[in-house]
Design a protein around this motif. Structure first.
Motif, PDB file in Angstrom:
ATOM      1  N   VAL A 125      -0.871  -3.620   0.928  1.00 52.90           N
ATOM      2  CA  VAL A 125      -1.639  -3.986  -0.271  1.00 52.90           C
ATOM      3  C   VAL A 125      -1.220  -5.330  -0.863  1.00 52.90           C
ATOM      4  O   VAL A 125      -1.688  -5.701  -1.944  1.00 52.90           O
ATOM      5  N   TYR A 126      -0.365  -6.059  -0.143  1.00 54.90           N
ATOM      6  CA  TYR A 126       0.136  -7.322  -0.690  1.00 54.90           C
ATOM      7  C   TYR A 126      -0.412  -8.547   0.031  1.00 54.90           C
ATOM      8  O   TYR A 126      -0.754  -9.535  -0.605  1.00 54.90           O
ATOM      9  N   ARG A 127      -0.458  -8.504   1.338  1.00 58.55           N
ATOM     10  CA  ARG A 127      -0.914  -9.673   2.089  1.00 58.55           C
ATOM     11  C   ARG A 127      -2.398  -9.917   1.821  1.00 58.55           C
ATOM     12  O   ARG A 127      -3.210  -8.995   1.940  1.00 58.55           O
ATOM     13  N   PRO A 154      -7.485  -4.443  -4.063  1.00 63.69           N
ATOM     14  CA  PRO A 154      -6.783  -3.235  -3.607  1.00 63.69           C
ATOM     15  C   PRO A 154      -5.728  -2.764  -4.610  1.00 63.69           C
ATOM     16  O   PRO A 154      -5.058  -3.575  -5.250  1.00 63.69           O
ATOM     17  N   LEU A 155      -5.573  -1.455  -4.736  1.00 65.93           N
ATOM     18  CA  LEU A 155      -4.553  -0.864  -5.585  1.00 65.93           C
ATOM     19  C   LEU A 155      -3.168  -1.238  -5.056  1.00 65.93           C
ATOM     20  O   LEU A 155      -2.879  -1.065  -3.879  1.00 65.93           O
ATOM     21  N   LYS A 156      -2.313  -1.769  -5.943  1.00 72.69           N
ATOM     22  CA  LYS A 156      -0.989  -2.221  -5.519  1.00 72.69           C
ATOM     23  C   LYS A 156       0.023  -1.074  -5.513  1.00 72.69           C
ATOM     24  O   LYS A 156       1.134  -1.187  -6.050  1.00 72.69           O
ATOM     25  N   ASP A 157      -0.353   0.017  -4.928  1.00 70.41           N
ATOM     26  CA  ASP A 157       0.552   1.173  -4.839  1.00 70.41           C
ATOM     27  C   ASP A 157       0.409   1.774  -3.443  1.00 70.41           C
ATOM     28  O   ASP A 157      -0.400   2.666  -3.205  1.00 70.41           O
ATOM     29  N   ALA A 158       1.207   1.257  -2.504  1.00 68.33           N
ATOM     30  CA  ALA A 158       1.094   1.657  -1.105  1.00 68.33           C
ATOM     31  C   ALA A 158       1.407   3.130  -0.895  1.00 68.33           C
ATOM     32  O   ALA A 158       0.798   3.790  -0.052  1.00 68.33           O
ATOM     33  N   VAL A 159       2.349   3.664  -1.667  1.00 69.81           N
ATOM     34  CA  VAL A 159       2.732   5.069  -1.517  1.00 69.81           C
ATOM     35  C   VAL A 159       1.562   5.974  -1.894  1.00 69.81           C
ATOM     36  O   VAL A 159       1.264   6.954  -1.197  1.00 69.81           O
ATOM     37  N   GLU A 160       0.864   5.650  -2.987  1.00 69.49           N
ATOM     38  CA  GLU A 160      -0.287   6.438  -3.423  1.00 69.49           C
ATOM     39  C   GLU A 160      -1.424   6.347  -2.414  1.00 69.49           C
ATOM     40  O   GLU A 160      -2.103   7.348  -2.129  1.00 69.49           O
ATOM     41  N   VAL A 161      -1.650   5.154  -1.855  1.00 69.68           N
ATOM     42  CA  VAL A 161      -2.683   4.971  -0.835  1.00 69.68           C
ATOM     43  C   VAL A 161      -2.399   5.874   0.362  1.00 69.68           C
ATOM     44  O   VAL A 161      -3.281   6.578   0.870  1.00 69.68           O
ATOM     45  N   ALA A 162      -1.149   5.874   0.833  1.00 72.71           N
ATOM     46  CA  ALA A 162      -0.771   6.679   2.000  1.00 72.71           C
ATOM     47  C   ALA A 162      -0.920   8.169   1.712  1.00 72.71           C
ATOM     48  O   ALA A 162      -1.442   8.926   2.540  1.00 72.71           O
ATOM     49  N   ARG A 163      -0.483   8.587   0.514  1.00 70.75           N
ATOM     50  CA  ARG A 163      -0.544  10.003   0.151  1.00 70.75           C
ATOM     51  C   ARG A 163      -2.009  10.483   0.106  1.00 70.75           C
ATOM     52  O   ARG A 163      -2.350  11.520   0.676  1.00 70.75           O
ATOM     53  N   ARG A 164      -2.858   9.709  -0.551  1.00 74.68           N
ATOM     54  CA  ARG A 164      -4.258  10.103  -0.678  1.00 74.68           C
ATOM     55  C   ARG A 164      -5.008   9.985   0.651  1.00 74.68           C
ATOM     56  O   ARG A 164      -5.955  10.729   0.923  1.00 74.68           O
ATOM     57  N   ALA A 165      -4.573   9.062   1.480  1.00 76.29           N
ATOM     58  CA  ALA A 165      -5.186   8.912   2.807  1.00 76.29           C
ATOM     59  C   ALA A 165      -4.959  10.164   3.642  1.00 76.29           C
ATOM     60  O   ALA A 165      -5.845  10.622   4.368  1.00 76.29           O
TER      61      ALA A 165
END
Length: 453
Positions: A138-140, A168-179
């Protein structure tokens, strides 16, 4: 790949191939050259030293000294140690505890991580799986867009979280969890999570990817590394493994790696198997990593098994039989020829395919074979009408001029293609006839043998 290492090992082994027997002098000289070849290839010093020590131990074994020639003995010992160094056996992806299977992709920025994610999705889809991608980088800038583009090319969904402004939401952990929840809800059996990379290993990067691991409990963690970075790749892999306990390594850009230091060192230093090798930008340029096949290629023995596997993916038995009938009856036309060219192109890089054929790779190593080598042929055939492709003998002067103009080429190019096609048909007819006679002779021999019984 590994051309420099292959050439130097070949030169080292030539020292003993003409010798009548092994002695301390030619052993010492050959070991010195092999060690130098490995160090020049940027192989870890301790790995290179252990490698040569084991080879020396094998070639001085009294039980085999008189059984084979010195050249054969050295080649066999070097091959065995290369296989062991590269991982000994092929290791598949882990079996998931329950669906969806979660694969976490980690690596530095610029290693080809996001592209590999798309390639892996295509590979798994070809194996009958139904993957989903998760955009947790979510950073690049444009990383999510890149993954979505790759997903559309492969034909798989991608999960991402964007705000109302499209950012994009700047929370990679939340993205992975919801995915993971979304993959389970939509019945996807595989989730591939693309995580953020950095220009170097840093604390923030490691903390985030460790948190993602804790949130989704992946079945497989793959570390993606640029093979061309040599020992830096090994050091980075070790840092990631210390934090994540990765399950396997993926070597990218292997087609540009003439030395091979990363491939030969990473297994010994990190103690984790290499599971995939990526050899180009195309989405189908991904292969499972087999240590024995790679060792064969490094020593110039080719890789017939991989070549046959690639051919089998494009050609089936029924189609091959149909083509053989066309060769025998001279019904093979330019449309058939064009279709076969497309299948050959789908097998991968032309130069890579040539390197898989025993003996041919070394002969062709200095010849630059472009992947678009068939481009002019394709242009000419595409410029023809269906009637002309089916009836190349009916292509007269005016048709040749129109075909050449349509392809942006000269009439002599059309003439050259038609001449080559006629010669190929003649050769194929002869080969098909000889093949048929061979089968008939075998059948007659079998019948006579049965009669004698």
């Amino acid at each position: 790949m590994f051309e420099s290492l292959s050439d130097k090992l070949d030169a080292a082994l030539k020292n003993v191939k003409g010798e009548g027997r092994i002695n301390d002098l030619n052993i010492a000289e050959t070991m010195r050259e092999i060690r130098r070849a490995l160090l020049d290839a940027d192989v870890n010093y301790d790995v290179a030293r252990e490698f040569t020590n084991k080879v020396k131990e094998k070639v001085t074994d009294e039980s085999v000294l008189n059984a084979v020639s010195p050249g054969q003995q050295f080649v066999k010992a070097v091959y065995d140690e290369l296989v062991f160094l590269l991982g000994d056996v092929h290791i598949d992806l882990n079996t998931p505890k329950k669906p969806p299977m979660v694969i976490l992709i980690a690596g530095l920025q610029g290693s080809g991580k996001t592209t590999f994610t798309g390639k892996l999705a295509k590979y798994l889809k070809s194996k009958g799986r139904s993957p989903m991608l998760a955009a947790a980088d979510v950073y690049r800038p444009a990383a999510v867009d890149q993954l979505e583009t790759l997903a559309s090319q492969v034909g798989v969904p991608v999960f991402s979280i964007r705000g109302e402004d499209g950012v994009p939401l700047k929370d990679a952990v939340e993205v992975a969890r919801r995915a993971k929840d979304e993959a389970r809800r939509t019945g996807r059996d595989t989730l591939i999570i693309d995580t953020a990379g950095r220009l170097h290993v840093d604390e923030a990067m490691m903390k985030e990817v460790v948190e993602i691991k804790g949130a989704v409990e992946p079945d497989e963690i793959l570390f993606v590394v640029d093979a061309m970075t040599g020992q830096d790749a090994v050091n980075t892999a070790k840092a990631f493994n210390d934090q994540l306990n990765v399950d396997g390594v993926v070597l990218t850009k292997l087609d540009g790696d003439t030395r091979g230091g990363a491939a030969l060192s990473i297994r010994s230093v990190v103690q984790k198997p290499i599971k995939f090798a990526s050899t180009g930008e195309k989405l189908d340029a991904l292969t499972e990593f087999y240590p024995d096949r790679m060792a064969q290629r490094i020593l110039g023995m080719g890789d017939v098994v991989s070549f046959v596997e690639k051919a089998q993916e494009q050609f089936d038995e029924e189609e091959a039989e149909k083509l053989q009938r066309k060769f025998r009856t001279q019904d093979f036309d330019l449309q058939d020829f064009y279709d076969q060219l497309q299948k050959i192109k789908n097998m991968g890089s032309i130069k890579d395919l040539i390197g898989m054929i025993p003996g041919v790779g070394k002969v062709m190593k200095d010849i630059d074979v472009e992947d678009d080598a068939f481009k002019h042929i394709e242009a000419l055939v595409q410029s023809m009408t269906p009637y002309e492709r089916a009836n190349p003998d009916q292509i007269n002067g005016s048709r040749r001029r129109r075909i050449a103009a349509g392809a942006g080429m000269e009439v002599q190019d059309v003439n050259g293609l038609l001449k080559q096609f006629r010669e190929m048909k003649k050769m194929m007819k002869t080969m098909s006839r000889l093949s048929g006679k061979g089968r008939q002779a075998s059948l007659s021999d079998l019948q006579r043998a049965r009669g004698r019984r």
